[in-house]
Design an enzyme around this catalytic site. Structure first.
Site, PDB file in Angstrom:
ATOM      1  N   ASN B 158       5.812  -1.401  -5.341  1.00 44.59           N
ATOM      2  CA  ASN B 158       5.427  -2.051  -4.086  1.00 44.59           C
ATOM      3  C   ASN B 158       4.505  -1.142  -3.280  1.00 44.59           C
ATOM      4  O   ASN B 158       4.869   0.012  -2.989  1.00 44.59           O
ATOM      5  CB  ASN B 158       6.686  -2.342  -3.258  1.00 44.59           C
ATOM      6  N   GLU B 159       3.330  -1.636  -2.941  1.00 43.70           N
ATOM      7  CA  GLU B 159       2.379  -0.946  -2.053  1.00 43.70           C
ATOM      8  C   GLU B 159       2.215   0.535  -2.396  1.00 43.70           C
ATOM      9  O   GLU B 159       2.369   1.416  -1.534  1.00 43.70           O
ATOM     10  CB  GLU B 159       2.802  -1.131  -0.589  1.00 43.70           C
ATOM     11  N   PRO B 160       1.859   0.819  -3.658  1.00 45.87           N
ATOM     12  CA  PRO B 160       1.703   2.224  -4.034  1.00 45.87           C
ATOM     13  C   PRO B 160       0.517   2.884  -3.334  1.00 45.87           C
ATOM     14  O   PRO B 160       0.376   4.112  -3.397  1.00 45.87           O
ATOM     15  CB  PRO B 160       1.462   2.135  -5.549  1.00 45.87           C
ATOM     16  N   ALA B 198       0.327  -4.827  -6.314  1.00 41.53           N
ATOM     17  CA  ALA B 198       1.157  -5.024  -5.123  1.00 41.53           C
ATOM     18  C   ALA B 198       0.694  -4.205  -3.940  1.00 41.53           C
ATOM     19  O   ALA B 198       1.503  -3.651  -3.197  1.00 41.53           O
ATOM     20  CB  ALA B 198       2.622  -4.705  -5.456  1.00 41.53           C
ATOM     21  N   HIS B 227      -0.831  -7.842  -0.772  1.00 37.72           N
ATOM     22  CA  HIS B 227      -0.152  -8.311   0.442  1.00 37.72           C
ATOM     23  C   HIS B 227      -1.182  -8.615   1.518  1.00 37.72           C
ATOM     24  O   HIS B 227      -2.352  -8.239   1.388  1.00 37.72           O
ATOM     25  CB  HIS B 227       0.831  -7.253   0.933  1.00 37.72           C
TER      26      HIS B 227
END
Lengths: 498, 498, 498, 498
Positions: B158-160, B198, B227
């Protein structure tokens, strides 16, 4: 002119309005729709007792004569009685027992009443009748305990003053029935409550004669009962009737009659139960489905408790078959709820009553104001329908908020009128479908809810000034609570977008 | 000017809006309030998938190293995984799997994110990580069957691109993570869908580099994800923030970016999932609780499906603990529902969408019109909030009723705005209580329902002319159905009272 | 030799056994599986109170300091407290409040206990601690009413005599904690019940010192509490332990200690609550899952009520995380129920107790006999496990049926032993699957039910002679009711086929 | 001798046994007890269709003639039809429609059948009858969709070969009825399935004549139907009968008759539905309540699917009133369930069938063996009751476990016999109470469950050797699954106590 609601309560609000509610015949209580409706109504209204016809009729199957080794014997079967009363008690409601009608195999004649054919003739054997009554009441005491059954009033027959309900409307035979029945009940346990004569309106002479008879014979009696309706003769159309209605005050006058009549008699002071009341006595009069009906009955429900110990709305559900199976969702049935639990406006009148506090503050021709232990003030207001309903009705109240001099209050208003909280109106607009589709049903459920609005009111000098404009045939509930403000000091509505 | 809604549908309305919804961390799904909320939302909205963080974090307890006879071994424990996914499937929703974060005992560092301390460092052993991924996915396939799990997208981390979520936001290490993880997934079954990266908004460069990497290495990839949020920097107050918001069109622009960026690349044409979107990315911004929010997002939810394969509202419930346990019923949480199932205005935006038909008739800057197979026409309308919301907004539509030239139609309108269907407004008026009392809760549930009205409309020349006045920040749903009139010839409204 | 059960009751059977039951940490009560288990157990057993750790720990989120305009302030947030206690009361169970552990931001040190890291250090500010206690108790009184909360015992901390639970196990600091806490409670309302010191076994010296301190300082105290366990040191294997157990009589001896120790002290005569008991104090000892365990505890549960006011089984459910998330369905947890409501043999011991009558007729080393108001006689029998359980155990009883000299009686026997009512045995036979499949779960639920048999017994001279053969580790319930024979005279079993 | 169950399946097990089940008259489906029973049975057995009498009778209220402006018209009212069929579909069961009996106002005579007085005379107007049929079927198609209703077989009348059910049992008039009715059905939609003649046993000549008539007239027909019973004449006692029974093979012979008779005729190859079957045709024969009955019918249920497309057990519930309201909980009713959901032994026969796999491995005179897709092998075994049941019956089977050569298997056995899973036996021991008390009801529910046992079996050479000893009148289910052993290497049963 603004009405000044007093600070001090003038007493407790009677809950005679919720003591009892009417129902279709006994075995209809086996149905799921019936029980779903009763569960809903118990959650949102909460009646104490429920009364209907037919406990002893053949559909319930208690009285079962048979022959064995040449002799006639009787088995008493409580298969359905147990199922129904178990269900009632689970739903938090108890029976108001009506003893009737006559099992066919114990009847002296063939006369029946209703589509479902309840036999209304005297017993062919008074001994067997007494045995049936004893067996039934004894079974209840045995299964549910005397402590519980003692609280269930037991009424002898239904409207014996009408030929439809009692062969020849013969009062002398009814007196005999009362004597045999009341005695049989008391033989089971002297603490059980028995009463009658469950007369319909228009039979004032019956009550006095009944009182004399009971007194003269020294019979047991724990309450007296009668019914109240205000409709004129039925004007028939297919699957329906229209009727004129007397003003609602006429209902209150009917409520008051038994006490007036018994004043000074041996029965003076006994509890009085109005074991049925409604506007029309017909289960196919569309008036029952309307907002008019809620507004019409509002003063009755708000005020009837001053006059009697109970008055039972006839009936809680449209699951009712006295003139056969209903042919449409809305068909003018008595129910507060239609089949499938669509709430009618009169349902809301009762649901609003259930939100009133227990301290009575004020009552007028268009309002009732109460307070509860938490200080919440509740206003029930209605637009009067007689002599003629206007398009709007103004009510101005000055309402005391106990112990709070100033600051905000929270007001919640719930409205039912010709447009709001009125599924019948929507059903009319839908083209009056006999059989509603699932999506229509869902819509009707949604629009059957009262329209709610809320606002912050100001308390000044310990009072909130409330101006209510009611639409045609409106019944409104307003709940007002003083606000305990927990808003933190940093709250700033203007910063919602940074 | 009246907008002429065309007779013919221009195609199917995409259901990308309901493909997925966000949730707080995995094990919160064990809670009853969470499941009660999800049950309600599935009944009235019906999402397909649900995505949240923390499947592999310690609170779920999958990765369990131990020592036996001197050697280190790992047990994989699916106690909570099974409970949660069993519950999801019973509720008619399937996981959108996010693989992360790092079990503490497999982590290479100590860095954590959130109050619940998800470890965001790379694995200390890539072999062990691959084994964990394989074991987890293989367990799901074994328990739920490959036919089912094949339909559950699997997203890598998630959101790396943010340091908070991935140590140093190191893209090269993320690429290694993707390679190891995607390969491990495909080892279980080649038909499983895997994707990434992501990323959060503001990292456009990541996607292109990621696409190049995947293409160059010939790695499996079935979808790409990012996102979308529109809020400015957080302006903190105790237990809350305020933020500016970009116009909602900015959300749509963010949705569109992946396809634009990948055009012509090796990943061109892959499904694009917006695996999180909202206005503010903060779970303590009161804007989430408002009618403004519903009106703000209406054009996004109505139109986003043209741009992507899904866009998942972040999140369905306030049962969410990234910054700790909420301290008040309304606290600016992401949820469509508060704790205890109070519906927020944005909930209704989704519930209204769920009532739209599947044939798209018209879409504009303040409306969406559809028809379903039964001919019912549904209008979603909203009062635009940018540049600035007025106090009222007029929308005039001419609506075709397929196949019905004239006669009545039934119209049902459901409204949400600053006063209506707005529990947050009522809670403000109640003094913003942190802990609401049972009666307040009941009131909030009641006033959270849209205000419904209904009427009979006229069809002329096959059309209904609809004039809608929307209040400030209103979202309105209008459902119109041609009436099949079953009114019998003897019906006479004037005879209701005889 | 046949035991003659006396005709006359020797008194009422104490219900100390059901006064309280233990639970995992407070916020686990938010989970659906937890509430499903509690609902089941309340239906079939019916505990009065429930006690667990962590009310004041960070997972519940009550204590929330913040900074505003430069000063440090505290918000008390009851979001989860309300959800849990509302759920408890709906399920017919009330809290037995344990005040602990320390919120991290109020702690004086870093030491924690358990996987979920409860801080066990004294407060950094005694004033803030007292304020936290007052705010919490005052909130409960405000929300639930003093009439209700007055019945909820309030215990100060947990096992302060152990270094794991209280920094340095410092008794003087605990005394200070007690003084500050008890006083804060009583400031809210003097009628609230407060007590301590909640000590573990093996700290007999603490209670006397505590009593002296309380007496000397004139502190409020309404009850004393301690715990009881009988296991030896843990012999670890991966994901489990094995331990020796002292005989069950040792548990009863521990129950008896507080009254012995306080005899003649200022606290003599106070209620004594064993606020935790079990065999092993480890949540990973498979003994908890066995039929042995039910038979082992049977004499304790049957007889403990003579010694104390309550003894709370630790704990009702395997939803418990002190050493992390369980890795298998059966994992040696404390629960009477596993996750997903598989009943363990010890569950049935409690369910059997719940069917005992309230009049005690006899009690022995392998049996307990009671009668209820309806004359039903209930026998709880168990096969003793010490010194060593045999393969079968014979119990012969002569049982009086009050008021019935002869005729038939109906006997119902419910059995739990190594084979019957033993899901753990079936799980072993299934190969000890960590993650059970839905069909396995269904099977385990089925085989977890006691095996029932029934027969018609003969009453002679007012007695039924009962010979019970118990299998290894069996606990058996026998319910005997005199038969009222309603068989009609024509009944003939031989004519079933004509 | 041990029976070698083959490794390979000989085909799929027919599910004709669950295609349809019988029910009491249509409006009984409105009752809650009925729906509770059906919900239970659908969860544990899962029938596809349900068939009963009385759809067109007066209790359902469809046919409603009225007079308006001097002319006679008919309203068709589906109030109860919708409620019942909505409920059916929610419970996952669909109607098998039987068109009958005659509305009183459409009847040509007064003759009725049953306590509830179904009129069994031909219509007074064939045109009106056809209109009624069309209106009813068209309503169903309109409300539920042709795709659904096309799957609901529609049968013309019930047992017209008996004078009780069809005036004079006049076959020619029935042929006319069939012609008019089938044509009316097909007018609604040609894809609907219509059939007849629904004859009782002992009327073999009817079917051939009916086939000839249909062929000669070229009438539509989609299936043929008949009934099957094996009881001799009723020997009456009060509230009951006794009857001799032919062997169960006689039922199978009756099933086979229609195909035999129609071989070579124009109707050869049509689906054959046994729309009612049972042992006795009386709803007051206690044989229905016994374990004998389950064992008696086991070979029929296990094997009937080879002979017909369906055979419907008459009926699922004791909620049934053909001879009046039942006078006792157990009264010899047809039901698989009593009122209040006590499971009878024959219920378990069906519940066991529902656990069989879909691959048939073996079938014999005392057993049926199947396998499912997961490799689970299921054995249904029964103790033969003819010529005379012994006290025990031995069955030895060698069972293949596909693909597993050796190792453990888990075996679960569920038993029903004279003592086990036999609430009727317990009710007898209780003294045969007419009205059971709540605690008795609870006991009966408990003892009505099959007795379960479990064990670990050994697979050798790919087979498990199973020796089953069946008690008198036993029906047993054994489910065998190969074990995947997850026991960890450190597990040691001997260390449970350290």
């Amino acid at each position: 002119m603004r009405i000044q609601v007093p600070d001090q309560s003038s007493g407790r609000l009677s809950d005679a309005w919720r003591f009892c509610v009417g129902t279709g015949r006994f075995e209809l209580a086996l149905r799921r729709d019936y029980q779903d409706s009763l569960a809903l109504i118990q959650r949102e209204v909460g009646f104490r007792h429920i009364r209907g016809h037919g406990l002893l009729s053949d559909g319930v199957g208690i009285y079962r004569p048979y022959s064995y080794q040449g002799s006639r014997q009787v088995r008493y079967a409580f298969t359905y009685v147990d199922q129904v009363i178990d269900a009632y008690l689970e739903l938090g409601i108890a029976p108001f027992i009506e003893l009737g009608f006559m099992p066919r195999e114990l009847a002296s004649g063939e006369q029946t009443v209703f589509w479902w054919a309840g036999n209304v003739t005297p017993p062919s054997s008074w001994t067997q009748w007494a045995a049936l009554v004893r067996a039934t009441i004894a079974h209840l005491v045995d299964r549910y305990g005397i402590d519980q059954v003692r609280g269930w009033p037991i009424e002898v027959w239904n409207e014996p003053n009408l030929k439809e309900f009692w062969a020849d409307a013969d009062q002398d035979v009814y007196h005999l029935l009362y004597e045999v029945t009341a005695s049989a009940v008391k033989e089971v346990d002297a603490s059980l409550q028995v009463g009658g004569p469950a007369i319909s309106p228009g039979a004032d002479e019956w009550l006095v004669r009944f009182a004399d008879f009971v007194a003269q014979r020294g019979l047991p009696i724990d309450f007296v009962s009668r019914h109240a309706y205000t409709s004129g003769p039925a004007q028939h159309v297919p699957f329906g009737v229209h009727q004129t209605l007397a003003p609602a005050t006429d209902l209150l006058a009917q409520f008051a009659r038994p006490r007036e009549q018994l004043r000074g008699s041996a029965l003076d002071g006994l509890p009085v139960h109005i074991t049925e009341f409604n506007s029309s006595y017909r289960p196919d009069n569309p008036i029952h489905d309307t907002a008019f009906h809620a507004a019409y009955l509002a003063p009755v429900v708000a005020g009837g408790g001053d006059l009697v110990d109970s008055f039972a709305y006839w009936t809680f559900s449209d699951m009712f078959e006295e003139i056969g199976v209903p042919t449409a969702l809305f068909h003018g049935g008595f129910g507060l709820l239609t089949h499938r639990q669509i709430k009618k406006p009169t349902y809301h009148l009762y649901a609003f009553m259930a939100r009133m506090g227990d301290q009575l503050l004020a009552r007028g021709e268009d309002h009732l104001v109460t307070r509860d232990a938490d200080g919440r003030v509740t206003v029930l207001a209605w637009a009067p329908v007689f002599p003629a309903a206007g398009d709007s009705h103004l009510l101005r109240l000055s309402i005391p908020l106990a112990g709070k001099e100033s600051g905000p209050a929270f007001g919640l208003r719930s409205r039912v009128n010709e447009q709001m909280g009125n599924a019948w109106a929507a059903w009319n607009e839908m083209g009056r479908p006999l059989s509603v589709r699932p999506r229509q049903l869902e819509t009707l459920r949604e629009v059957a809810e009262p329209v709610r609005s809320h606002s912050q009111l100001s308390i000044a000098a310990g009072r909130v000034e409330l101006d209510l404009v009611l639409d045609r045939h409106e019944v409104t509930l307003v709940e007002i609570t003083a606000v305990k403000d927990e808003t933190p000091p940093w709250w700033d509505d203007d910063r919602m977008l940074g």
